[in-house]
Design a protein around this motif. Sequence first.
Motif, PDB file in Angstrom:
ATOM      1  N   THR A   1       1.492   5.863   6.526  1.00  0.00           N
ATOM      2  CA  THR A   1       0.567   5.776   7.439  1.00  0.00           C
ATOM      3  C   THR A   1      -0.885   5.628   7.034  1.00  0.00           C
ATOM      4  OG1 THR A   1       0.061   8.126   7.407  1.00  0.00           O
ATOM      5  CG2 THR A   1       1.882   7.638   8.680  1.00  0.00           C
ATOM      6  N   ALA A   2      -0.995   4.969   6.025  1.00  0.00           N
ATOM      7  CA  ALA A   2      -2.382   4.506   5.687  1.00  0.00           C
ATOM      8  C   ALA A   2      -2.905   3.583   6.437  1.00  0.00           C
ATOM      9  CB  ALA A   2      -2.635   4.348   3.938  1.00  0.00           C
TER      10      ALA A   2
ATOM     11  N   ALA B   1      -8.803  -6.075  13.250  1.00  0.00           N
ATOM     12  CA  ALA B   1      -8.937  -5.793  11.961  1.00  0.00           C
ATOM     13  C   ALA B   1      -7.836  -4.761  11.613  1.00  0.00           C
ATOM     14  CB  ALA B   1     -10.234  -5.138  11.613  1.00  0.00           C
ATOM     15  N   VAL B   2      -7.699  -4.589  10.037  1.00  0.00           N
ATOM     16  CA  VAL B   2      -6.827  -3.886   9.386  1.00  0.00           C
ATOM     17  C   VAL B   2      -7.347  -3.092   8.609  1.00  0.00           C
ATOM     18  CG1 VAL B   2      -6.186  -5.557   7.698  1.00  0.00           C
ATOM     19  CG2 VAL B   2      -4.702  -3.568   8.174  1.00  0.00           C
ATOM     20  N   PHE B   3      -7.173  -1.658   8.682  1.00  0.00           N
ATOM     21  CA  PHE B   3      -8.100  -0.611   7.969  1.00  0.00           C
ATOM     22  C   PHE B   3      -7.151   0.059   6.925  1.00  0.00           C
ATOM     23  CE2 PHE B   3     -10.511  -1.297  11.509  1.00  0.00           C
ATOM     24  CZ  PHE B   3     -11.810  -1.101  11.295  1.00  0.00           C
ATOM     25  N   LEU B   4      -7.408   0.290   5.727  1.00  0.00           N
ATOM     26  CA  LEU B   4      -6.516   1.230   4.854  1.00  0.00           C
ATOM     27  C   LEU B   4      -7.403   2.519   4.584  1.00  0.00           C
ATOM     28  CD1 LEU B   4      -4.456   1.468   2.801  1.00  0.00           C
ATOM     29  CD2 LEU B   4      -5.897   0.623   1.167  1.00  0.00           C
ATOM     30  N   HIS B   5      -6.910   3.442   5.430  1.00  0.00           N
ATOM     31  CA  HIS B   5      -7.648   4.499   5.775  1.00  0.00           C
ATOM     32  C   HIS B   5      -8.881   4.260   6.628  1.00  0.00           C
ATOM     33  CE1 HIS B   5      -4.858   6.844   3.520  1.00  0.00           C
ATOM     34  NE2 HIS B   5      -5.159   6.371   2.430  1.00  0.00           N
ATOM     35  N   ASP B   6     -10.186   4.544   5.867  1.00  0.00           N
ATOM     36  CA  ASP B   6     -11.340   4.036   6.641  1.00  0.00           C
ATOM     37  C   ASP B   6     -11.976   2.724   6.161  1.00  0.00           C
ATOM     38  OD1 ASP B   6     -11.367   6.472   8.351  1.00  0.00           O
ATOM     39  OD2 ASP B   6     -12.377   7.520   6.723  1.00  0.00           O
ATOM     40  N   ARG B   7     -11.349   2.015   5.313  1.00  0.00           N
ATOM     41  CA  ARG B   7     -11.768   0.967   4.881  1.00  0.00           C
ATOM     42  C   ARG B   7     -11.304  -0.357   5.312  1.00  0.00           C
ATOM     43  NH1 ARG B   7      -9.428  -1.141  -1.108  1.00  0.00           N
ATOM     44  NH2 ARG B   7     -10.385  -3.333  -1.010  1.00  0.00           N
ATOM     45  N   GLN B   8     -11.971  -1.021   5.712  1.00  0.00           N
ATOM     46  CA  GLN B   8     -11.548  -2.326   6.482  1.00  0.00           C
ATOM     47  C   GLN B   8     -11.337  -3.394   5.432  1.00  0.00           C
ATOM     48  OE1 GLN B   8     -13.875  -4.294   9.854  1.00  0.00           O
ATOM     49  NE2 GLN B   8     -13.236  -6.281   8.952  1.00  0.00           N
ATOM     50  N   LEU B   9      -9.916  -3.794   5.352  1.00  0.00           N
ATOM     51  CA  LEU B   9      -9.414  -4.646   4.446  1.00  0.00           C
ATOM     52  C   LEU B   9      -9.632  -6.104   4.839  1.00  0.00           C
ATOM     53  CD1 LEU B   9      -5.929  -3.175   3.530  1.00  0.00           C
ATOM     54  CD2 LEU B   9      -8.267  -3.196   2.046  1.00  0.00           C
ATOM     55  N   GLY B  10      -9.440  -6.541   6.264  1.00  0.00           N
ATOM     56  CA  GLY B  10      -9.748  -7.747   6.645  1.00  0.00           C
ATOM     57  C   GLY B  10      -9.468  -7.912   8.132  1.00  0.00           C
TER      58      GLY B  10
ATOM     59  N   VAL C   1       0.831  -1.232   0.072  1.00  0.00           N
ATOM     60  CA  VAL C   1       0.091  -0.071   0.045  1.00  0.00           C
ATOM     61  C   VAL C   1       0.826   1.154   0.082  1.00  0.00           C
ATOM     62  CG1 VAL C   1      -1.910  -1.156   1.135  1.00  0.00           C
ATOM     63  CG2 VAL C   1      -0.178   0.328   2.557  1.00  0.00           C
ATOM     64  N   GLN C   2       2.133   1.089   0.390  1.00  0.00           N
ATOM     65  CA  GLN C   2       2.806   2.427   0.697  1.00  0.00           C
ATOM     66  C   GLN C   2       3.069   3.414  -0.769  1.00  0.00           C
ATOM     67  OE1 GLN C   2       6.656   1.687   2.837  1.00  0.00           O
ATOM     68  NE2 GLN C   2       7.640   3.518   1.929  1.00  0.00           N
ATOM     69  N   PRO C   3       3.552   2.514  -1.952  1.00  0.00           N
ATOM     70  CA  PRO C   3       3.673   3.373  -2.837  1.00  0.00           C
ATOM     71  C   PRO C   3       2.325   4.313  -3.384  1.00  0.00           C
ATOM     72  CG  PRO C   3       4.305   1.204  -3.300  1.00  0.00           C
ATOM     73  CD  PRO C   3       3.584   1.339  -2.160  1.00  0.00           C
ATOM     74  N   THR C   4       1.353   3.785  -3.257  1.00  0.00           N
ATOM     75  CA  THR C   4       0.081   4.439  -3.368  1.00  0.00           C
ATOM     76  C   THR C   4      -0.551   5.376  -2.616  1.00  0.00           C
ATOM     77  OG1 THR C   4      -0.483   2.826  -5.168  1.00  0.00           O
ATOM     78  CG2 THR C   4      -2.501   4.474  -4.374  1.00  0.00           C
ATOM     79  N   HIS C   5      -0.581   4.992  -1.319  1.00  0.00           N
ATOM     80  CA  HIS C   5      -1.205   5.343   0.088  1.00  0.00           C
ATOM     81  C   HIS C   5      -0.274   6.250   0.994  1.00  0.00           C
ATOM     82  CE1 HIS C   5      -5.020   3.832  -1.630  1.00  0.00           C
ATOM     83  NE2 HIS C   5      -4.410   2.658  -1.643  1.00  0.00           N
ATOM     84  N   GLY C   6       0.879   5.765   0.966  1.00  0.00           N
ATOM     85  CA  GLY C   6       1.852   6.546   2.070  1.00  0.00           C
ATOM     86  C   GLY C   6       2.322   5.561   3.033  1.00  0.00           C
TER      87      GLY C   6
END
Length: 231
Positions: free
Chosen positions: A176-177, A197-206, A169-174
């Motif tokens: 601290t995402a 749970a792990v979140f990418l910003h406010d979206r739960q990935l899993g 996720v780092q290349p696209t979202h930085g």
Amino acid sequence: MNDALDQLEIRIDHVFRQRALLERAVTHPSLLQDRPDLVESNQRLEFLGDAVLQLILTETLFELFPGDREGVLSKRRSALANGVFLARLAREIGLERALQLGASEEATGGRARAGALEDAFEAMIGAIFLDSNFETTRRIVLGLYGPLPERLAIVEDVENPKGRLQERVQPTHGNTALRYEVLGVQGEDHAREYEVAVFLHDRQLGSGRGSSKKQAEEAAARAGLAALPEE
């Protein structure tokens, strides 16, 4: 129990002079609830064994990889000493067959629980150290691991799901995402199960479960990796 301990001594190539140390190493904390005559479980030996294992791996990796910087060596040690990998080693030597559990823990599948196997494996190392010396313990531990470069080739990518997810996720979202959030904790003190749970910003990935917060985070990261489309 004696047959199981005899077989365990054969598999680790060490016959204890103080058999009580090995008996304590396989005594799960839950057994103390059923056996008030027992004074101690394997928790203190686990504390000692963890430190001894860390030193053995640190020294060996330091010698094997003279060109590696501190951060790389630390990652490699972590891959070889995390709970999932130690539970795997415990199963390879059949340590689960020697575990002494309380009735409730036995009934709920505690013999197969990764956390119980990890703790007993570290306690066994502590027991070997007290029964012998550092060099003997080092020989036994490295014998159980086998060639470390071969182990690392297998586990480094598999056993660092949080790192792999961060790299994705780092290349696209930085940097601290991603964030990890504990959704719940169940079970008694000696048999905790965490849900994270792990979140990418406010979206739960899993999400994932484990006997420690770290294991649950790793399980959530694996689920997150599976949920992300391949680049």
